[in-house]
Design a protein around this motif. Structure first.
Motif, PDB file in Angstrom:
ATOM      1  N   GLY A 168      16.260  -4.353  10.224  1.00 46.24           N
ATOM      2  CA  GLY A 168      16.494  -5.461  11.213  1.00 46.24           C
ATOM      3  C   GLY A 168      15.657  -6.458  10.748  1.00 46.24           C
ATOM      4  O   GLY A 168      15.732  -6.939   9.664  1.00 46.24           O
ATOM      5  N   SER A 169      14.471  -6.784  11.341  1.00 46.79           N
ATOM      6  CA  SER A 169      13.814  -8.199  11.131  1.00 46.79           C
ATOM      7  C   SER A 169      12.474  -7.560  10.332  1.00 46.79           C
ATOM      8  O   SER A 169      12.011  -8.597  10.019  1.00 46.79           O
ATOM      9  N   THR A 170      12.145  -6.162  10.392  1.00 47.54           N
ATOM     10  CA  THR A 170      10.993  -5.854   9.504  1.00 47.54           C
ATOM     11  C   THR A 170      11.179  -5.731   8.151  1.00 47.54           C
ATOM     12  O   THR A 170      12.233  -4.832   7.756  1.00 47.54           O
ATOM     13  N   VAL A 171      10.514  -5.985   7.381  1.00 52.68           N
ATOM     14  CA  VAL A 171      10.807  -6.084   5.780  1.00 52.68           C
ATOM     15  C   VAL A 171       9.290  -5.400   5.030  1.00 52.68           C
ATOM     16  O   VAL A 171       8.366  -5.802   5.507  1.00 52.68           O
ATOM     17  N   VAL A 172       9.596  -4.224   4.486  1.00 50.85           N
ATOM     18  CA  VAL A 172       8.373  -3.915   3.635  1.00 50.85           C
ATOM     19  C   VAL A 172       8.734  -3.652   2.255  1.00 50.85           C
ATOM     20  O   VAL A 172       9.734  -3.197   1.908  1.00 50.85           O
ATOM     21  N   TYR A 173       7.599  -4.312   1.613  1.00 50.61           N
ATOM     22  CA  TYR A 173       7.976  -4.060   0.027  1.00 50.61           C
ATOM     23  C   TYR A 173       7.017  -2.911  -0.476  1.00 50.61           C
ATOM     24  O   TYR A 173       5.903  -2.617  -0.187  1.00 50.61           O
ATOM     25  N   SER A 174       7.571  -2.057  -1.350  1.00 44.67           N
ATOM     26  CA  SER A 174       6.965  -0.789  -1.912  1.00 44.67           C
ATOM     27  C   SER A 174       6.594  -1.138  -3.351  1.00 44.67           C
ATOM     28  O   SER A 174       7.476  -1.807  -4.076  1.00 44.67           O
ATOM     29  N   LEU A 175       5.429  -0.711  -3.715  1.00 44.93           N
ATOM     30  CA  LEU A 175       5.107  -1.125  -4.940  1.00 44.93           C
ATOM     31  C   LEU A 175       4.631   0.169  -5.326  1.00 44.93           C
ATOM     32  O   LEU A 175       3.755   1.132  -5.048  1.00 44.93           O
ATOM     33  N   GLN A 176       5.083   0.715  -6.698  1.00 44.46           N
ATOM     34  CA  GLN A 176       4.831   1.881  -7.551  1.00 44.46           C
ATOM     35  C   GLN A 176       3.968   1.354  -8.637  1.00 44.46           C
ATOM     36  O   GLN A 176       4.363   0.788  -9.388  1.00 44.46           O
ATOM     37  N   LEU A 177       2.451   1.919  -8.590  1.00 43.85           N
ATOM     38  CA  LEU A 177       1.601   1.415  -9.926  1.00 43.85           C
ATOM     39  C   LEU A 177       1.176   2.571 -10.490  1.00 43.85           C
ATOM     40  O   LEU A 177       1.265   3.789 -10.013  1.00 43.85           O
ATOM     41  N   SER A 178       0.432   2.395 -11.702  1.00 38.97           N
ATOM     42  CA  SER A 178      -0.030   3.350 -12.621  1.00 38.97           C
ATOM     43  C   SER A 178      -1.103   2.441 -12.954  1.00 38.97           C
ATOM     44  O   SER A 178      -1.178   1.348 -13.741  1.00 38.97           O
ATOM     45  N   ASN A 179      -2.251   3.294 -13.410  1.00 41.96           N
ATOM     46  CA  ASN A 179      -3.227   2.938 -14.385  1.00 41.96           C
ATOM     47  C   ASN A 179      -3.265   3.687 -15.683  1.00 41.96           C
ATOM     48  O   ASN A 179      -4.270   3.631 -16.384  1.00 41.96           O
ATOM     49  N   GLY A 180      -2.423   4.430 -15.978  1.00 43.86           N
ATOM     50  CA  GLY A 180      -2.443   5.030 -17.206  1.00 43.86           C
ATOM     51  C   GLY A 180      -2.506   6.723 -16.979  1.00 43.86           C
ATOM     52  O   GLY A 180      -2.166   7.496 -17.630  1.00 43.86           O
ATOM     53  N   SER A 181      -3.564   6.867 -15.946  1.00 48.76           N
ATOM     54  CA  SER A 181      -3.734   8.131 -15.492  1.00 48.76           C
ATOM     55  C   SER A 181      -3.200   8.680 -14.319  1.00 48.76           C
ATOM     56  O   SER A 181      -3.379   9.762 -14.142  1.00 48.76           O
ATOM     57  N   GLU A 182      -3.055   7.695 -13.402  1.00 43.02           N
ATOM     58  CA  GLU A 182      -2.450   8.226 -12.123  1.00 43.02           C
ATOM     59  C   GLU A 182      -1.418   7.161 -11.664  1.00 43.02           C
ATOM     60  O   GLU A 182      -1.429   6.112 -12.129  1.00 43.02           O
ATOM     61  N   CYS A 183      -0.719   7.648 -10.749  1.00 42.35           N
ATOM     62  CA  CYS A 183       0.668   6.754 -10.258  1.00 42.35           C
ATOM     63  C   CYS A 183       0.391   6.994  -8.609  1.00 42.35           C
ATOM     64  O   CYS A 183       0.142   7.960  -8.289  1.00 42.35           O
ATOM     65  N   TRP A 184       0.767   5.969  -8.060  1.00 50.41           N
ATOM     66  CA  TRP A 184       0.574   5.755  -6.740  1.00 50.41           C
ATOM     67  C   TRP A 184       1.467   4.811  -6.175  1.00 50.41           C
ATOM     68  O   TRP A 184       2.125   3.741  -6.695  1.00 50.41           O
ATOM     69  N   VAL A 185       1.609   4.885  -4.637  1.00 50.68           N
ATOM     70  CA  VAL A 185       2.731   3.908  -4.136  1.00 50.68           C
ATOM     71  C   VAL A 185       1.951   3.279  -2.957  1.00 50.68           C
ATOM     72  O   VAL A 185       1.286   3.893  -2.228  1.00 50.68           O
ATOM     73  N   VAL A 186       2.271   1.817  -2.714  1.00 57.56           N
ATOM     74  CA  VAL A 186       1.913   1.451  -1.330  1.00 57.56           C
ATOM     75  C   VAL A 186       2.806   0.513  -0.806  1.00 57.56           C
ATOM     76  O   VAL A 186       3.777   0.163  -1.593  1.00 57.56           O
ATOM     77  N   ALA A 187       2.819   0.525   0.339  1.00 53.00           N
ATOM     78  CA  ALA A 187       3.866  -0.369   0.785  1.00 53.00           C
ATOM     79  C   ALA A 187       3.036  -1.395   1.862  1.00 53.00           C
ATOM     80  O   ALA A 187       2.244  -1.265   2.240  1.00 53.00           O
ATOM     81  N   ARG A 188       3.613  -2.769   1.586  1.00 52.64           N
ATOM     82  CA  ARG A 188       3.004  -3.974   2.235  1.00 52.64           C
ATOM     83  C   ARG A 188       3.986  -4.870   2.712  1.00 52.64           C
ATOM     84  O   ARG A 188       5.072  -4.928   2.375  1.00 52.64           O
ATOM     85  N   ARG A 189       3.582  -5.383   3.789  1.00 52.67           N
ATOM     86  CA  ARG A 189       4.498  -6.417   4.673  1.00 52.67           C
ATOM     87  C   ARG A 189       3.856  -7.769   4.005  1.00 52.67           C
ATOM     88  O   ARG A 189       3.137  -7.849   3.229  1.00 52.67           O
TER      89      ARG A 189
END
Length: 162
Positions: A46-67
């Motif tokens: 609906g009106s809510t949008v969330v952006y998901s970023l999948q990141l890596s620093n070469g040794s770890e991977c993680w995901v963050v969600a941001r408005r």
């Protein structure tokens, strides 16, 4: 809003697991590597949008969600540390008339354009050597840090980096 963010994170984490299972994602050591954006997605309900970023620093991977508002808050904090000409262009807020009276194709075009601009903004920040050393950006990205790291620029510093 919470449910949408949770759904987006679950989708991104499933994608992260798939990438981690891929043989090409093997970790090559703990060398300090720059942050890399592996995936950037938009989840809307609906009106809510969330952006998901999948990141890596070469040794770890993680995901963050941001408005969008969290991107904006990070950008404003970075402007306190850097001259605006040194930062990538930040996409504007959606005009109120567009938000409330825009419909169909025009609103979808706006959302798609902002997605592309935010993606380019994140890529620009990850290429910015000074921004990558700020607590502001590292906190925004939930980036893991080495204990006792002294190369991080505190968010509260008053010095403007030109």
């Amino acid at each position: 809003q919470r449910g949408n963010r949770r759904d987006c994170l679950e989708t991104a984490r499933a994608s992260q697991r798939e990438l981690a299972e891929d043989a090409s994602m093997t970790v090559r050591g703990l060398d300090a590597m720059p942050l890399k954006l592996l995936d950037f997605r938009m989840c809307s309900n609906g009106s809510t949008v969330v952006y998901s970023l999948q990141l890596s620093n070469g040794s770890e991977c993680w995901v963050v969600a941001r408005r969008y508002s969290e991107f904006l808050r990070c950008h404003v904090q970075l402007l306190e540390l850097f001259d605006h000409r040194r930062l990538p262009a930040f996409p504007p807020k959606e005009p109120l008339l567009q938000k409330f009276f825009g419909w169909g194709e025009s609103r979808n075009d706006w959302i798609s354009e902002r997605f592309t601009r935010l993606h380019n903004y994140v890529l620009g920040l990850l290429d910015h050597p000074g921004a990558l050393r700020t607590e502001v950006l590292l906190d925004f990205l939930d980036a893991p840090r080495e204990p006792g790291s002294s190369s991080v620029i505190a968010g509260g510093q008053a010095a403007l980096i030109a």
